[in-house]
Scaffold this motif. Structure first.
Motif, PDB file in Angstrom:
ATOM      1  N   PRO A 131       0.851  -1.193   0.000  1.00  0.00           N
ATOM      2  CA  PRO A 131       0.000   0.000   0.000  1.00  0.00           C
ATOM      3  C   PRO A 131       0.888   1.245   0.000  1.00  0.00           C
ATOM      4  O   PRO A 131       2.066   1.173   0.379  1.00  0.00           O
ATOM      5  N   PRO A 132       0.361   2.385  -0.422  1.00  0.00           N
ATOM      6  CA  PRO A 132       1.147   3.627  -0.324  1.00  0.00           C
ATOM      7  C   PRO A 132       1.593   3.809   1.124  1.00  0.00           C
ATOM      8  O   PRO A 132       0.817   3.557   2.050  1.00  0.00           O
ATOM      9  N   HIS A 133       2.852   4.210   1.301  1.00  0.00           N
ATOM     10  CA  HIS A 133       3.370   4.326   2.670  1.00  0.00           C
ATOM     11  C   HIS A 133       4.627   5.190   2.716  1.00  0.00           C
ATOM     12  O   HIS A 133       5.309   5.374   1.714  1.00  0.00           O
ATOM     13  N   ILE A 134       4.909   5.674   3.908  1.00  0.00           N
ATOM     14  CA  ILE A 134       6.161   6.365   4.231  1.00  0.00           C
ATOM     15  C   ILE A 134       6.859   5.471   5.248  1.00  0.00           C
ATOM     16  O   ILE A 134       6.383   5.307   6.368  1.00  0.00           O
ATOM     17  N   THR A 135       7.945   4.853   4.842  1.00  0.00           N
ATOM     18  CA  THR A 135       8.639   3.897   5.704  1.00  0.00           C
ATOM     19  C   THR A 135       9.249   4.606   6.912  1.00  0.00           C
ATOM     20  O   THR A 135       9.878   5.648   6.776  1.00  0.00           O
ATOM     21  N   LEU A 136       9.078   3.993   8.073  1.00  0.00           N
ATOM     22  CA  LEU A 136       9.742   4.451   9.300  1.00  0.00           C
ATOM     23  C   LEU A 136      10.876   3.496   9.676  1.00  0.00           C
ATOM     24  O   LEU A 136      11.902   3.917  10.181  1.00  0.00           O
ATOM     25  N   LYS A 137      10.673   2.203   9.448  1.00  0.00           N
ATOM     26  CA  LYS A 137      11.684   1.182   9.728  1.00  0.00           C
ATOM     27  C   LYS A 137      11.690   0.213   8.560  1.00  0.00           C
ATOM     28  O   LYS A 137      10.687  -0.427   8.262  1.00  0.00           O
ATOM     29  N   MET A 138      12.843   0.131   7.887  1.00  0.00           N
ATOM     30  CA  MET A 138      13.002  -0.729   6.717  1.00  0.00           C
ATOM     31  C   MET A 138      12.697  -2.184   7.079  1.00  0.00           C
ATOM     32  O   MET A 138      12.720  -2.555   8.254  1.00  0.00           O
ATOM     33  N   PRO A 139      12.437  -3.024   6.059  1.00  0.00           N
ATOM     34  CA  PRO A 139      12.103  -4.424   6.332  1.00  0.00           C
ATOM     35  C   PRO A 139      13.114  -5.121   7.247  1.00  0.00           C
ATOM     36  O   PRO A 139      14.322  -4.911   7.136  1.00  0.00           O
ATOM     37  N   PHE A 140      12.552  -5.937   8.135  1.00  0.00           N
ATOM     38  CA  PHE A 140      13.348  -6.709   9.083  1.00  0.00           C
ATOM     39  C   PHE A 140      12.668  -8.058   9.281  1.00  0.00           C
ATOM     40  O   PHE A 140      11.480  -8.222   8.979  1.00  0.00           O
ATOM     41  N   VAL A 141      13.438  -9.023   9.750  1.00  0.00           N
ATOM     42  CA  VAL A 141      12.861 -10.340  10.038  1.00  0.00           C
ATOM     43  C   VAL A 141      12.631 -10.460  11.539  1.00  0.00           C
ATOM     44  O   VAL A 141      13.358  -9.865  12.342  1.00  0.00           O
ATOM     45  N   PHE A 142      11.602 -11.234  11.869  1.00  0.00           N
ATOM     46  CA  PHE A 142      11.235 -11.429  13.268  1.00  0.00           C
ATOM     47  C   PHE A 142      10.533 -12.782  13.367  1.00  0.00           C
ATOM     48  O   PHE A 142       9.781 -13.148  12.467  1.00  0.00           O
ATOM     49  N   PRO A 143      10.768 -13.525  14.456  1.00  0.00           N
ATOM     50  CA  PRO A 143      10.109 -14.831  14.589  1.00  0.00           C
ATOM     51  C   PRO A 143       8.584 -14.689  14.588  1.00  0.00           C
ATOM     52  O   PRO A 143       8.021 -13.938  15.384  1.00  0.00           O
ATOM     53  N   GLU A 144       7.930 -15.415  13.698  1.00  0.00           N
ATOM     54  CA  GLU A 144       6.476 -15.308  13.598  1.00  0.00           C
ATOM     55  C   GLU A 144       5.773 -15.738  14.880  1.00  0.00           C
ATOM     56  O   GLU A 144       4.734 -15.192  15.213  1.00  0.00           O
ATOM     57  N   LYS A 145       6.348 -16.699  15.611  1.00  0.00           N
ATOM     58  CA  LYS A 145       5.685 -17.142  16.837  1.00  0.00           C
ATOM     59  C   LYS A 145       5.707 -16.058  17.923  1.00  0.00           C
ATOM     60  O   LYS A 145       4.961 -16.136  18.889  1.00  0.00           O
ATOM     61  N   LYS A 146       6.550 -15.027  17.730  1.00  0.00           N
ATOM     62  CA  LYS A 146       6.608 -13.906  18.678  1.00  0.00           C
ATOM     63  C   LYS A 146       5.931 -12.643  18.118  1.00  0.00           C
ATOM     64  O   LYS A 146       6.109 -11.552  18.643  1.00  0.00           O
ATOM     65  N   GLU A 147       5.151 -12.826  17.064  1.00  0.00           N
ATOM     66  CA  GLU A 147       4.500 -11.698  16.399  1.00  0.00           C
ATOM     67  C   GLU A 147       3.580 -10.921  17.350  1.00  0.00           C
ATOM     68  O   GLU A 147       3.572  -9.683  17.342  1.00  0.00           O
ATOM     69  N   ALA A 148       2.839 -11.613  18.170  1.00  0.00           N
ATOM     70  CA  ALA A 148       1.932 -10.934  19.121  1.00  0.00           C
ATOM     71  C   ALA A 148       2.740 -10.062  20.091  1.00  0.00           C
ATOM     72  O   ALA A 148       2.308  -8.953  20.437  1.00  0.00           O
ATOM     73  N   ASN A 149       3.893 -10.537  20.499  1.00  0.00           N
ATOM     74  CA  ASN A 149       4.768  -9.770  21.385  1.00  0.00           C
ATOM     75  C   ASN A 149       5.306  -8.527  20.663  1.00  0.00           C
ATOM     76  O   ASN A 149       5.374  -7.440  21.243  1.00  0.00           O
ATOM     77  N   LEU A 150       5.670  -8.687  19.401  1.00  0.00           N
ATOM     78  CA  LEU A 150       6.127  -7.553  18.578  1.00  0.00           C
ATOM     79  C   LEU A 150       5.030  -6.496  18.521  1.00  0.00           C
ATOM     80  O   LEU A 150       5.282  -5.310  18.755  1.00  0.00           O
ATOM     81  N   GLU A 151       3.815  -6.921  18.243  1.00  0.00           N
ATOM     82  CA  GLU A 151       2.695  -5.985  18.138  1.00  0.00           C
ATOM     83  C   GLU A 151       2.414  -5.300  19.477  1.00  0.00           C
ATOM     84  O   GLU A 151       2.138  -4.094  19.505  1.00  0.00           O
ATOM     85  N   LYS A 152       2.501  -6.045  20.555  1.00  0.00           N
ATOM     86  CA  LYS A 152       2.270  -5.468  21.883  1.00  0.00           C
ATOM     87  C   LYS A 152       3.314  -4.391  22.181  1.00  0.00           C
ATOM     88  O   LYS A 152       2.985  -3.293  22.650  1.00  0.00           O
ATOM     89  N   LYS A 153       4.583  -4.690  21.907  1.00  0.00           N
ATOM     90  CA  LYS A 153       5.657  -3.730  22.168  1.00  0.00           C
ATOM     91  C   LYS A 153       5.521  -2.493  21.279  1.00  0.00           C
ATOM     92  O   LYS A 153       5.714  -1.368  21.740  1.00  0.00           O
ATOM     93  N   LEU A 154       5.178  -2.690  20.009  1.00  0.00           N
ATOM     94  CA  LEU A 154       4.999  -1.535  19.114  1.00  0.00           C
ATOM     95  C   LEU A 154       3.797  -0.700  19.548  1.00  0.00           C
ATOM     96  O   LEU A 154       3.847   0.534  19.516  1.00  0.00           O
ATOM     97  N   GLY A 155       2.715  -1.360  19.956  1.00  0.00           N
ATOM     98  CA  GLY A 155       1.543  -0.630  20.444  1.00  0.00           C
ATOM     99  C   GLY A 155       1.894   0.240  21.637  1.00  0.00           C
ATOM    100  O   GLY A 155       1.475   1.404  21.722  1.00  0.00           O
ATOM    101  N   SER A 156       2.691  -0.299  22.537  1.00  0.00           N
ATOM    102  CA  SER A 156       3.125   0.451  23.716  1.00  0.00           C
ATOM    103  C   SER A 156       4.009   1.639  23.308  1.00  0.00           C
ATOM    104  O   SER A 156       3.841   2.752  23.805  1.00  0.00           O
ATOM    105  N   PHE A 157       4.930   1.393  22.375  1.00  0.00           N
ATOM    106  CA  PHE A 157       5.809   2.470  21.900  1.00  0.00           C
ATOM    107  C   PHE A 157       4.991   3.597  21.266  1.00  0.00           C
ATOM    108  O   PHE A 157       5.145   4.768  21.625  1.00  0.00           O
ATOM    109  N   PHE A 158       4.123   3.257  20.315  1.00  0.00           N
ATOM    110  CA  PHE A 158       3.397   4.293  19.587  1.00  0.00           C
ATOM    111  C   PHE A 158       2.358   4.996  20.445  1.00  0.00           C
ATOM    112  O   PHE A 158       1.997   6.137  20.168  1.00  0.00           O
ATOM    113  N   SER A 159       1.892   4.365  21.510  1.00  0.00           N
ATOM    114  CA  SER A 159       0.932   5.031  22.392  1.00  0.00           C
ATOM    115  C   SER A 159       1.579   6.199  23.138  1.00  0.00           C
ATOM    116  O   SER A 159       0.875   7.042  23.693  1.00  0.00           O
ATOM    117  N   GLN A 160       2.901   6.262  23.116  1.00  0.00           N
ATOM    118  CA  GLN A 160       3.632   7.363  23.757  1.00  0.00           C
ATOM    119  C   GLN A 160       4.003   8.460  22.754  1.00  0.00           C
ATOM    120  O   GLN A 160       4.687   9.424  23.103  1.00  0.00           O
TER     121      GLN A 160
END
Length: 183
Positions: free
Chosen positions: A42-71
């Motif tokens: 989709p159209p976008h302005i990248t903030l962090k270039m592509p990176f790899v992350f364990p899919e089984k920890k995806e929920a943890n990634l989302e939780k941490k990003l949610g906490s970061f962006f809420s600030q």
């Protein structure tokens, strides 16, 4: 069993109707010039270039990003004018406040400290832009494509109130989750 790694990136995805208008422009580029790679996300302005992350920890990634962006605090920016990186990338210029660069720098540090990400050269030389065409532009088409885009884009003003996590699935980048800027 080996770890299954997902490929992700973090970006500002413009809200509708801007997102739809820019997608239409990218579709016109494909129809007129056969340039299609920019349609894989989709159209976008990248903030962090592509990176790899364990899919089984995806929920943890989302939780941490949610906490970061809420600030983080919402801010305004504008998209206007066409720019280029060499003859490989044509983009919509981003007119942005210092808030964008500061948030991107905080995100990079957060990624290193909390997500185990390396700081890449692209993180340090951040140039906000919204890609309209890249990778498959034929050299003879570059100038005509630039002119085509200059005649089709206008100014778009955005209020940035959320940031998105995108995930690559079968060569296509799709929205995985959105995080509201709440501060």
């Amino acid at each position: 069993m080996p770890k299954k790694l997902g490929k992700y990136f973090i970006a500002i995805v413009p809200p509708e109707p801007v997102k739809e208008k820019i997608t239409e422009i990218k579709a016109q580029v494909k129809a007129e010039f056969g340039v299609k790679y920019a349609l894989r996300s989709p159209p976008h302005i990248t903030l962090k270039m592509p990176f790899v992350f364990p899919e089984k920890k995806e929920a943890n990634l989302e939780k941490k990003l949610g906490s970061f962006f809420s600030q983080e605090t919402p801010f305004s920016l504008s998209l206007s004018g066409i720019g280029k990186f060499g003859e490989r990338v044509i983009y919509l210029r981003v007119r942005y406040p210092p808030d964008l660069l500061l948030m991107q720098q905080r995100l990079v540090r957060f990624g290193k400290r909390n997500l185990g990400q390396k700081i890449e050269l692209s993180d340090l030389n951040y140039t906000p832009h919204l890609t309209l065409a890249f990778k498959d532009i034929r050299k003879p088409d570059f100038v005509p494509l630039m002119n085509f885009l200059k005649s089709r884009v206008s100014r778009y003003d955005l209020e940035v109130t959320q940031v998105s996590l995108l995930k690559k699935t079968n060569s296509i980048w799709g929205l995985q989750n959105n995080f509201n800027l709440l501060k």
